[in-house]
Motif scaffolding. Structure first.
Motif, short mmCIF file in Angstrom:
data_model
loop_
_atom_site.label_atom_id
_atom_site.label_comp_id
_atom_site.label_asym_id
_atom_site.label_seq_id
_atom_site.Cartn_x
_atom_site.Cartn_y
_atom_site.Cartn_z
N THR A 28 -15.24 0.93 -14.89
CA THR A 28 -13.80 0.66 -15.02
C THR A 28 -13.06 1.85 -15.61
O THR A 28 -12.03 1.68 -16.28
CB THR A 28 -13.59 -0.58 -15.91
N ASP A 29 -13.53 3.05 -15.35
CA ASP A 29 -12.94 4.23 -15.96
C ASP A 29 -11.95 4.95 -15.04
O ASP A 29 -11.44 6.02 -15.38
CB ASP A 29 -14.03 5.22 -16.37
N GLN A 30 -11.63 4.36 -13.89
CA GLN A 30 -10.62 4.96 -13.02
C GLN A 30 -9.24 4.50 -13.50
O GLN A 30 -8.72 3.47 -13.10
CB GLN A 30 -10.85 4.56 -11.57
N GLN A 197 -15.68 -3.70 -5.47
CA GLN A 197 -16.93 -3.58 -4.71
C GLN A 197 -16.65 -3.30 -3.24
O GLN A 197 -17.36 -2.51 -2.60
CB GLN A 197 -17.73 -4.88 -4.86
N LEU A 198 -15.60 -3.92 -2.72
CA LEU A 198 -15.23 -3.71 -1.32
C LEU A 198 -14.55 -2.36 -1.11
O LEU A 198 -14.79 -1.69 -0.10
CB LEU A 198 -14.30 -4.84 -0.87
N TYR A 199 -13.71 -1.96 -2.08
CA TYR A 199 -12.99 -0.69 -2.01
C TYR A 199 -13.25 0.10 -3.29
O TYR A 199 -12.42 0.09 -4.21
CB TYR A 199 -11.48 -0.94 -1.86
N PRO A 200 -14.38 0.77 -3.40
CA PRO A 200 -14.68 1.51 -4.63
C PRO A 200 -13.59 2.53 -4.94
O PRO A 200 -13.24 3.37 -4.11
CB PRO A 200 -16.02 2.20 -4.31
N PHE A 201 -13.05 2.45 -6.14
CA PHE A 201 -11.93 3.31 -6.51
C PHE A 201 -12.30 4.79 -6.42
O PHE A 201 -11.48 5.61 -6.01
CB PHE A 201 -11.47 2.98 -7.92
N ARG A 202 -13.51 5.13 -6.80
CA ARG A 202 -13.92 6.54 -6.72
C ARG A 202 -13.89 7.05 -5.29
O ARG A 202 -13.53 8.21 -5.03
CB ARG A 202 -15.34 6.70 -7.30
N LEU A 260 -7.31 1.10 -12.30
CA LEU A 260 -6.97 -0.05 -13.14
C LEU A 260 -5.82 0.31 -14.07
O LEU A 260 -5.71 1.44 -14.55
CB LEU A 260 -8.19 -0.47 -13.96
N ALA A 261 -4.98 -0.67 -14.33
CA ALA A 261 -3.79 -0.46 -15.14
C ALA A 261 -4.07 -0.73 -16.61
O ALA A 261 -4.88 -1.60 -16.96
CB ALA A 261 -2.65 -1.35 -14.66
N PRO A 341 -18.76 -4.37 -17.54
CA PRO A 341 -17.57 -3.52 -17.76
C PRO A 341 -16.26 -4.21 -17.40
O PRO A 341 -15.25 -4.03 -18.09
CB PRO A 341 -17.83 -2.30 -16.87
N MET A 342 -16.25 -5.01 -16.33
CA MET A 342 -15.02 -5.70 -15.95
C MET A 342 -14.65 -6.77 -16.98
O MET A 342 -13.47 -6.96 -17.30
CB MET A 342 -15.16 -6.33 -14.56
#
Length: 397
Positions: A28-30, A197-202, A260-261, A341-342
């Protein structure tokens, strides 16, 4: 090995791959890209003009909390808010004007475009009129944000700073959803977990991206990129409008960032399971492109990945099948570990992590129900409107 042990081993193999090979989706570090210290502008030319566009339909219950947060932005440049009243029946437009008069802050314009033309979803119809009106002001950026989203006073400044400093055309934050009721605690963090999981932020944020998505509640969009991408006309049929928007922007050569905001929150309550069920099921089958084959594969995949591990552990212990119990228990442990983490991000108790298989079962049933509602002719229903499958399938979403 027994058949059950083979299934458990397959599930464990999938979880090991998800742990290491799916863009570290579970981290969750993005968060918003750094801008630099203080209130300094990260690029030459001063703070650019921004117009905030808020599509709103029957939002009188949440506007008193969300709209003042936009009007109170401490943005150093020129900014204003356009609220598009999308056929509300609860005095949304009148309340917005009253809030602006009482609270002050950024200038507010309220417009009502009327009912959508054929082929348009309601939100995108509202955005079309809001963006057209905004473009008259010649802003460098548009902030597209939902009526149930509350922003901290520095939210707009940080969004613009990140976009300018990092050369981004679209900056989107997954608003922190409300988690207060028992069912929200069980379902909401998992919703974001499954999305990541479907759209990995990285993968989305790489210079050479491997995925494309956005979170529609908070999208800062460069105006010239929106024009080049033909937004919103190019995606007017889309039910899952945020992902469609991101694809249109990327197709026009735009750079995208999603994370994530920390300063943006959704205040819409989902106190019971019924409300959460409707939130997920209204667009779940659209996400699967209205395909029975994809639905069958999704159900089978969810069962193997999320339901087999606890079942194999329990059955293995009861029957003395050590291989099934070991593989199932290990897969369940890896699953729960990736969920921690979530839960921390949502400030929820960590003992909820082992309950993820139960939550996944709920999502499986919601997805099946979404397909059932589609074939009953109810489609993607939202606030009195129903959209048929061709709204999404025409654009391959």
């Amino acid at each position: 090995m027994s058949t059950l042990a083979w299934f458990a081993t397959a599930s464990l193999a999938v979880w090991l791959w998800l742990l290491l090979g799916q863009g570290f989706f579970w981290r969750t570090d993005q968060r918003l890209p750094p801008v630099g210290g203080g209130r300094s502008v990260p690029a030459e030319g001063g703070w650019p003009r921004v117009v905030v566009v808020v599509p709103a339909r029957d939002e009188a219950a949440v506007l008193p909390l969300s709209l003042p947060s936009l009007l109170a932005q401490d943005y150093p440049g020129e900014a204003e808010v356009i609220l598009v009243d999308d056929g509300s029946t609860d005095s949304t437009g009148r309340l917005a004007g009253e809030l602006a008069e009482a609270r002050g802050g950024l200038p507010l314009t309220v417009v009502s475009p009327g009912e959508p033309e054929p082929g348009w979803t309601g939100k995108l119809w509202a955005l079309r009129h809001g963006i057209a009106l905004a473009r008259v002001r010649e802003p460098e950026f548009l902030l597209l944000t939902d009526a149930d989203i509350a922003h901290e006073p520095d939210s707009l400044r940080l969004l613009v700073g990140a976009a300018r400093a990092n050369g981004l055309d679209l900056v989107s934050q997954m608003a922190r959803l409300r988690v207060a009721s028992r069912w929200e605690r069980l379902v909401v963090p998992a919703f974001v977990y499954f999305f990541a999981q479907l759209y990995p932020f990285r993968w989305i944020n790489r210079e050479r991206p491997r995925a494309t998505a956005a979170a529609g509640g908070c999208v800062l969009l460069r105006t010239e990129t929106a024009v080049a991408a033909g937004v919103p006309d190019a995606i007017r049929h889309a039910v899952i409008d945020d992902v469609s928007l991101a694809r249109a922007v990327r197709g026009a050569g735009g750079r995208i960032w999603l994370g994530l905001a920390e300063r943006v929150d959704s205040i819409r309550p989902y106190p019971g399971l019924a409300e959460l069920w409707r939130m997920v099921s209204r667009s779940a089958y659209a996400q699967l492109r209205y395909s029975p084959l994809v639905l069958a594969g999704t159900v089978a995949g969810l069962a193997v990945i999320y339901l087999v591990p606890p079942a194999a552990l329990a059955a293995g212990v009861l029957s003395g099948d050590a291989a099934a119990a070991w593989a199932g228990g290990t897969a369940w442990a890896v699953m729960a570990g990736t969920y921690l983490p979530m839960l921390r991000y949502y400030r929820q108790p960590l003992w909820l992590a082992p309950l993820l298989p139960f939550t996944a079962l709920l999502y499986l049933l919601m997805t099946v129900d979404s397909a059932v509602q589609h074939y009953r002719g109810r489609g993607s229903a939202w606030k009195g409107r129903t959209y048929a499958g061709n709204y999404v399938s025409r654009h391959g979403e």
